[in-house]
Design an enzyme around this catalytic site. Structure first.
Site, PDB file in Angstrom:
ATOM      1  N   GLU A   1     -18.916  14.534  38.161  1.00  0.00           N
ATOM      2  CA  GLU A   1     -20.356  14.585  38.572  1.00  0.00           C
ATOM      3  C   GLU A   1     -20.434  15.386  39.689  1.00  0.00           C
ATOM      4  O   GLU A   1     -19.913  14.887  40.829  1.00  0.00           O
ATOM      5  CB  GLU A   1     -21.283  13.353  38.223  1.00  0.00           C
ATOM      6  CG  GLU A   1     -22.661  13.441  38.614  1.00  0.00           C
ATOM      7  CD  GLU A   1     -23.420  12.037  38.500  1.00  0.00           C
ATOM      8  OE1 GLU A   1     -24.486  12.242  38.393  1.00  0.00           O
ATOM      9  OE2 GLU A   1     -22.548  10.971  38.911  1.00  0.00           O
TER      10      GLU A   1
ATOM     11  N   LYS B   1     -27.708  15.253  31.847  1.00  0.00           N
ATOM     12  CA  LYS B   1     -27.774  13.853  31.787  1.00  0.00           C
ATOM     13  C   LYS B   1     -29.039  13.177  31.219  1.00  0.00           C
ATOM     14  O   LYS B   1     -30.139  13.801  31.543  1.00  0.00           O
ATOM     15  CB  LYS B   1     -27.866  13.571  33.428  1.00  0.00           C
ATOM     16  CG  LYS B   1     -27.838  12.037  33.897  1.00  0.00           C
ATOM     17  CD  LYS B   1     -27.730  11.766  35.284  1.00  0.00           C
ATOM     18  CE  LYS B   1     -27.727  10.315  35.481  1.00  0.00           C
ATOM     19  NZ  LYS B   1     -27.510  10.169  37.029  1.00  0.00           N
TER      20      LYS B   1
ATOM     21  N   CYS C   1     -22.842   9.717  34.298  1.00  0.00           N
ATOM     22  CA  CYS C   1     -22.912   8.518  35.303  1.00  0.00           C
ATOM     23  C   CYS C   1     -23.616   7.435  34.424  1.00  0.00           C
ATOM     24  O   CYS C   1     -22.889   6.760  33.727  1.00  0.00           O
ATOM     25  CB  CYS C   1     -23.701   9.078  36.312  1.00  0.00           C
ATOM     26  SG  CYS C   1     -23.845   7.757  37.867  1.00  0.00           S
TER      27      CYS C   1
END
Length: 267
Positions: free
Chosen positions: A44, A115, A156
């Site tokens: 990321e 995301k 994440c």
């Protein structure tokens, strides 16, 4: 799974300037390819430090310097490249996406993942994070087929949502790939547990790669990239320093068979 392949997770130590990070990422991708990896994953926000100031400074459109480098290197090394994430500029907006581009061995952009969940949290003094102030969430799941292995993606905090993993499992995925820069607060307590639980619950391989620990950065990441197998074993992992993690995917042929669409009472 149709065939076995070697996976490489690039745990780069992200520095202040994008030019440095792109050059270092290219070097590490080439090293992984020389060592036999056919699928390579970056972490990321590998292009810049994790902080709104740097996201704004280094935001780019989908055909920017990061995508140009990733496409070229994927083609030159003949690999599948899961390109970590970068701050993607949204035209006519002051907001950004946290975006991963996925490239095939000919350098073509095969898929894009943005995301899904934004990290708004208070972790104590000096650790109040409000991603929603700058970022826009993505709105779709992304699946690619690599060497006969269907792979789903997350970034994440997406790892914390069991519903995403279950949806991917129901879509036939055999591996989930997350690019997550966990913090020094949450990483030691949660990262490995989350990977192992997602793997066992859905009978898939679960990979997570984050940036290495850099105490000079405004947001210090935990590192500890690794891969859990469907039995919940960590078959490959590293510590906090810059490193490349390798794992053989597809060699595990004996899975626990669960009928996940029905109630299950197990001993």
């Amino acid at each position: 799974m149709a065939s076995r392949f070697k996976l490489a997770l690039i745990q780069i130590c992200t520095q202040r300037y994008r030019e440095h990070n792109l050059k270092k990422a290219e070097q590490m991708i080439r090293e992984a390819a020389r060592n036999g990896a056919s699928v390579v994953v970056l972490p990321e926000y590998f292009t810049c430090w994790m902080d709104p100031k740097y996201f704004i400074e280094y935001k780019e459109l989908p055909d920017g310097p990061t995508s140009t480098m990733l496409s070229r290197v994927a083609k030159e090394t003949n690999i599948h490249l899961f390109g970590g994430s970068f701050p993607e500029e949204i035209p006519n907006s002051d907001k950004l996406y946290n975006t991963c581009h996925i490239y095939g061995p000919t350098g073509e952009l095969t898929q894009r993942f943005r995301k899904l969940h934004l990290f708004d949290v208070d972790l104590g003094p000096g650790m109040s994070i409000r991603e929603s102030e700058l970022n826009v969430a993505g709105d779709k799941l992304t699946v690619v087929n690599v060497a006969g292995c269907k792979t789903g993606f997350g970034i994440c905090i997406d790892l914390r949502y069991p519903e995403i993993a279950r949806l991917y499992g129901n879509m036939g995925c055999q591996m989930l790939t997350y690019m997550g820069g966990f913090s020094m607060k949450t990483g030691p307590s949660h990262l490995e547990i989350l990977q192992r639980v997602r793997a066992v619950d859905n009978q898939v391989f679960v990979a997570n790669v984050g940036p290495a620990t850099n105490t000079e950065a405004p947001y210090v990441t935990y590192g500890h990239s690794g891969v859990a197998d469907p039995w919940g074993n960590m078959i490959a992992k590293t510590g906090s320093d810059e490193d490349i993690v390798y794992a053989d995917i597809g060699q595990y042929n004996c899975f626990l068979v669960l009928y996940l669409d029905h109630p299950c009472f197990c001993c």
